[in-house]
Design a protein around this motif. Structure first.
Motif, PDB file in Angstrom:
ATOM      1  N   PRO A  53       0.799  -1.178   0.164  1.00  0.00           N
ATOM      2  CA  PRO A  53       0.086   0.018   0.111  1.00  0.00           C
ATOM      3  C   PRO A  53       0.721   1.082   0.091  1.00  0.00           C
ATOM      4  N   PRO A  54       0.469   2.442  -0.554  1.00  0.00           N
ATOM      5  CA  PRO A  54       0.915   3.511  -0.572  1.00  0.00           C
ATOM      6  C   PRO A  54       1.362   4.114   1.043  1.00  0.00           C
ATOM      7  N   THR A  55       2.248   5.146   0.863  1.00  0.00           N
ATOM      8  CA  THR A  55       2.344   5.774   2.352  1.00  0.00           C
ATOM      9  C   THR A  55       1.425   6.499   2.802  1.00  0.00           C
ATOM     10  N   ALA A  56       1.196   6.298   3.926  1.00  0.00           N
ATOM     11  CA  ALA A  56       0.195   6.879   4.877  1.00  0.00           C
ATOM     12  C   ALA A  56      -1.259   6.166   4.643  1.00  0.00           C
ATOM     13  N   HIS A  57      -1.140   4.948   4.034  1.00  0.00           N
ATOM     14  CA  HIS A  57      -2.396   3.884   4.029  1.00  0.00           C
ATOM     15  C   HIS A  57      -2.423   3.329   5.294  1.00  0.00           C
ATOM     16  N   PRO A  58      -3.868   3.164   5.825  1.00  0.00           N
ATOM     17  CA  PRO A  58      -3.976   2.684   7.018  1.00  0.00           C
ATOM     18  C   PRO A  58      -3.186   1.439   7.781  1.00  0.00           C
ATOM     19  N   GLU A  59      -3.162   0.601   6.384  1.00  0.00           N
ATOM     20  CA  GLU A  59      -2.264  -0.689   6.760  1.00  0.00           C
ATOM     21  C   GLU A  59      -0.780  -0.530   7.168  1.00  0.00           C
ATOM     22  N   ARG A  60      -0.277   0.729   6.533  1.00  0.00           N
ATOM     23  CA  ARG A  60       1.101   1.024   6.846  1.00  0.00           C
ATOM     24  C   ARG A  60       1.181   1.555   8.370  1.00  0.00           C
ATOM     25  N   LEU A  61       0.226   2.034   8.839  1.00  0.00           N
ATOM     26  CA  LEU A  61       0.513   2.830  10.452  1.00  0.00           C
ATOM     27  C   LEU A  61       0.397   1.636  11.252  1.00  0.00           C
ATOM     28  N   CYS A  62       1.162   2.066  12.073  1.00  0.00           N
ATOM     29  CA  CYS A  62       1.705   1.330  13.533  1.00  0.00           C
ATOM     30  C   CYS A  62       0.891   1.723  14.696  1.00  0.00           C
ATOM     31  N   PRO A  63       0.367   1.164  15.573  1.00  0.00           N
ATOM     32  CA  PRO A  63       0.000   1.595  16.593  1.00  0.00           C
ATOM     33  C   PRO A  63       1.023   2.145  17.785  1.00  0.00           C
ATOM     34  N   GLU A  64       2.288   1.721  17.677  1.00  0.00           N
ATOM     35  CA  GLU A  64       3.536   1.941  18.364  1.00  0.00           C
ATOM     36  C   GLU A  64       3.912   3.378  18.124  1.00  0.00           C
ATOM     37  N   VAL A  65       3.633   3.771  16.902  1.00  0.00           N
ATOM     38  CA  VAL A  65       4.099   4.969  16.463  1.00  0.00           C
ATOM     39  C   VAL A  65       3.467   6.252  17.148  1.00  0.00           C
ATOM     40  N   ALA A  66       4.154   7.244  17.840  1.00  0.00           N
ATOM     41  CA  ALA A  66       3.369   8.186  18.213  1.00  0.00           C
ATOM     42  C   ALA A  66       2.814   9.094  17.062  1.00  0.00           C
ATOM     43  N   LEU A  67       1.321   9.684  17.550  1.00  0.00           N
ATOM     44  CA  LEU A  67       0.497  10.518  16.597  1.00  0.00           C
ATOM     45  C   LEU A  67       1.498  11.959  16.162  1.00  0.00           C
ATOM     46  N   THR A  68       1.344  12.325  14.997  1.00  0.00           N
ATOM     47  CA  THR A  68       1.770  13.521  14.672  1.00  0.00           C
ATOM     48  C   THR A  68       1.103  14.604  15.248  1.00  0.00           C
ATOM     49  N   PRO A  69       1.399  15.912  15.421  1.00  0.00           N
ATOM     50  CA  PRO A  69       0.503  16.977  16.017  1.00  0.00           C
ATOM     51  C   PRO A  69      -0.782  16.887  14.963  1.00  0.00           C
ATOM     52  N   VAL A  70      -0.765  17.030  13.704  1.00  0.00           N
ATOM     53  CA  VAL A  70      -2.013  17.003  12.684  1.00  0.00           C
ATOM     54  C   VAL A  70      -3.000  15.746  13.159  1.00  0.00           C
ATOM     55  N   GLU A  71      -2.194  14.704  13.391  1.00  0.00           N
ATOM     56  CA  GLU A  71      -3.122  13.429  13.782  1.00  0.00           C
ATOM     57  C   GLU A  71      -3.764  13.769  14.895  1.00  0.00           C
ATOM     58  N   ARG A  72      -2.938  14.102  15.953  1.00  0.00           N
ATOM     59  CA  ARG A  72      -3.715  14.406  17.366  1.00  0.00           C
ATOM     60  C   ARG A  72      -4.732  15.366  17.261  1.00  0.00           C
ATOM     61  N   ALA A  73      -4.721  16.378  16.357  1.00  0.00           N
ATOM     62  CA  ALA A  73      -5.692  17.347  16.191  1.00  0.00           C
ATOM     63  C   ALA A  73      -6.986  16.970  15.477  1.00  0.00           C
ATOM     64  N   LEU A  74      -6.523  15.943  14.510  1.00  0.00           N
ATOM     65  CA  LEU A  74      -7.792  15.186  13.601  1.00  0.00           C
ATOM     66  C   LEU A  74      -8.668  14.136  14.802  1.00  0.00           C
ATOM     67  N   ASN A  75      -7.723  13.585  15.564  1.00  0.00           N
ATOM     68  CA  ASN A  75      -8.105  12.413  16.643  1.00  0.00           C
ATOM     69  C   ASN A  75      -9.348  13.432  17.639  1.00  0.00           C
ATOM     70  N   ARG A  76      -8.710  14.702  18.072  1.00  0.00           N
ATOM     71  CA  ARG A  76      -9.501  15.413  19.037  1.00  0.00           C
ATOM     72  C   ARG A  76     -10.957  15.705  18.419  1.00  0.00           C
ATOM     73  N   GLN A  77     -10.736  15.979  16.836  1.00  0.00           N
ATOM     74  CA  GLN A  77     -12.179  16.737  16.522  1.00  0.00           C
ATOM     75  C   GLN A  77     -12.918  15.313  16.198  1.00  0.00           C
ATOM     76  N   LEU A  78     -12.556  14.206  15.777  1.00  0.00           N
ATOM     77  CA  LEU A  78     -13.356  13.023  15.625  1.00  0.00           C
ATOM     78  C   LEU A  78     -13.993  12.821  16.930  1.00  0.00           C
ATOM     79  N   LYS A  79     -13.206  12.667  18.183  1.00  0.00           N
ATOM     80  CA  LYS A  79     -13.838  12.524  19.627  1.00  0.00           C
ATOM     81  C   LYS A  79     -14.740  13.367  19.769  1.00  0.00           C
ATOM     82  N   ALA A  80     -14.525  14.663  19.549  1.00  0.00           N
ATOM     83  CA  ALA A  80     -15.696  15.833  19.952  1.00  0.00           C
ATOM     84  C   ALA A  80     -16.901  15.759  19.318  1.00  0.00           C
ATOM     85  N   GLU A  81     -16.938  15.174  18.049  1.00  0.00           N
ATOM     86  CA  GLU A  81     -18.121  14.784  17.336  1.00  0.00           C
ATOM     87  C   GLU A  81     -18.853  13.572  17.612  1.00  0.00           C
ATOM     88  N   SER A  82     -18.029  12.519  18.226  1.00  0.00           N
ATOM     89  CA  SER A  82     -19.178  11.417  18.834  1.00  0.00           C
ATOM     90  C   SER A  82     -19.574  11.568  19.942  1.00  0.00           C
TER      91      SER A  82
END
Length: 82
Positions: A53-82
Protein backbone atom coordinates in the motif's frame (compact mmCIF):
# COMPACT_ATOMS: atom_id res chain seq x y z
CA UNK A 1 -34.06 -28.44 -26.45
CA UNK A 2 -32.10 -30.13 -23.67
CA UNK A 3 -28.83 -29.62 -25.55
CA UNK A 4 -29.62 -25.90 -25.96
CA UNK A 5 -30.22 -25.52 -22.24
CA UNK A 6 -27.07 -27.50 -21.45
CA UNK A 7 -25.02 -25.31 -23.81
CA UNK A 8 -26.52 -22.14 -22.34
CA UNK A 9 -25.72 -23.29 -18.80
CA UNK A 10 -22.14 -24.08 -19.86
CA UNK A 11 -21.70 -20.59 -21.32
CA UNK A 12 -23.20 -18.90 -18.26
CA UNK A 13 -20.93 -20.97 -16.02
CA UNK A 14 -17.85 -19.98 -18.06
CA UNK A 15 -18.85 -16.31 -17.87
CA UNK A 16 -19.30 -16.50 -14.10
CA UNK A 17 -15.90 -18.17 -13.75
CA UNK A 18 -14.24 -15.39 -15.71
CA UNK A 19 -16.07 -12.73 -13.69
CA UNK A 20 -15.14 -14.38 -10.38
CA UNK A 21 -11.49 -14.78 -11.37
CA UNK A 22 -11.12 -11.01 -11.22
CA UNK A 23 -11.98 -11.00 -7.52
CA UNK A 24 -9.99 -14.09 -6.59
CA UNK A 25 -6.72 -13.54 -8.41
CA UNK A 26 -6.39 -9.76 -8.50
CA UNK A 27 -5.41 -7.64 -11.45
CA UNK A 28 -4.00 -9.37 -14.50
CA UNK A 29 -0.37 -8.62 -15.23
CA UNK A 30 0.79 -9.39 -18.77
CA UNK A 31 3.47 -12.09 -19.10
CA UNK A 32 6.98 -10.65 -18.88
CA UNK A 33 5.80 -7.50 -17.10
CA UNK A 34 6.99 -8.51 -13.65
CA UNK A 35 10.04 -7.16 -11.82
CA UNK A 36 12.37 -9.14 -14.09
CA UNK A 37 10.30 -8.58 -17.24
CA UNK A 38 11.70 -7.20 -20.45
CA UNK A 39 10.15 -4.69 -22.79
CA UNK A 40 8.13 -1.51 -22.30
CA UNK A 41 5.45 -3.14 -20.15
CA UNK A 42 8.14 -4.69 -17.92
CA UNK A 43 9.84 -1.33 -17.35
CA UNK A 44 6.54 0.38 -16.48
CA UNK A 45 5.30 -2.26 -14.04
CA UNK A 46 8.63 -3.44 -12.60
CA UNK A 47 8.37 -3.82 -8.84
CA UNK A 48 4.84 -2.44 -8.57
CA UNK A 49 3.18 -5.85 -7.99
CA UNK A 50 4.79 -6.30 -4.57
CA UNK A 51 5.17 -2.67 -3.54
CA UNK A 52 2.35 -2.82 -0.99
CA UNK A 53 0.00 0.00 0.00
CA UNK A 54 1.07 3.62 -0.50
CA UNK A 55 2.55 5.81 2.22
CA UNK A 56 0.07 6.87 4.95
CA UNK A 57 -2.31 4.03 4.02
CA UNK A 58 -4.01 2.64 7.16
CA UNK A 59 -2.32 -0.74 6.65
CA UNK A 60 1.10 0.94 6.92
CA UNK A 61 0.35 2.75 10.20
CA UNK A 62 1.57 1.21 13.44
CA UNK A 63 -0.13 1.67 16.83
CA UNK A 64 3.31 1.86 18.53
CA UNK A 65 4.27 5.02 16.62
CA UNK A 66 3.29 8.28 18.27
CA UNK A 67 0.76 10.46 16.47
CA UNK A 68 1.91 13.61 14.72
CA UNK A 69 0.46 16.97 15.86
CA UNK A 70 -1.91 16.98 12.86
CA UNK A 71 -3.10 13.46 13.65
CA UNK A 72 -3.67 14.38 17.31
CA UNK A 73 -5.76 17.40 16.24
CA UNK A 74 -7.81 15.23 13.88
CA UNK A 75 -8.27 12.65 16.62
CA UNK A 76 -9.56 15.36 19.00
CA UNK A 77 -12.00 16.59 16.34
CA UNK A 78 -13.30 13.07 15.74
CA UNK A 79 -13.77 12.39 19.46
CA UNK A 80 -15.55 15.72 19.97
CA UNK A 81 -18.09 14.90 17.22
CA UNK A 82 -19.03 11.49 18.64
Amino acid sequence: MASLIRRLCREVYAALQAYGAIYVSGPWVPPGAGPSGKGAAGRELAGKELAGPPTAHPERLCPEVALTPVERALNRQLKAES
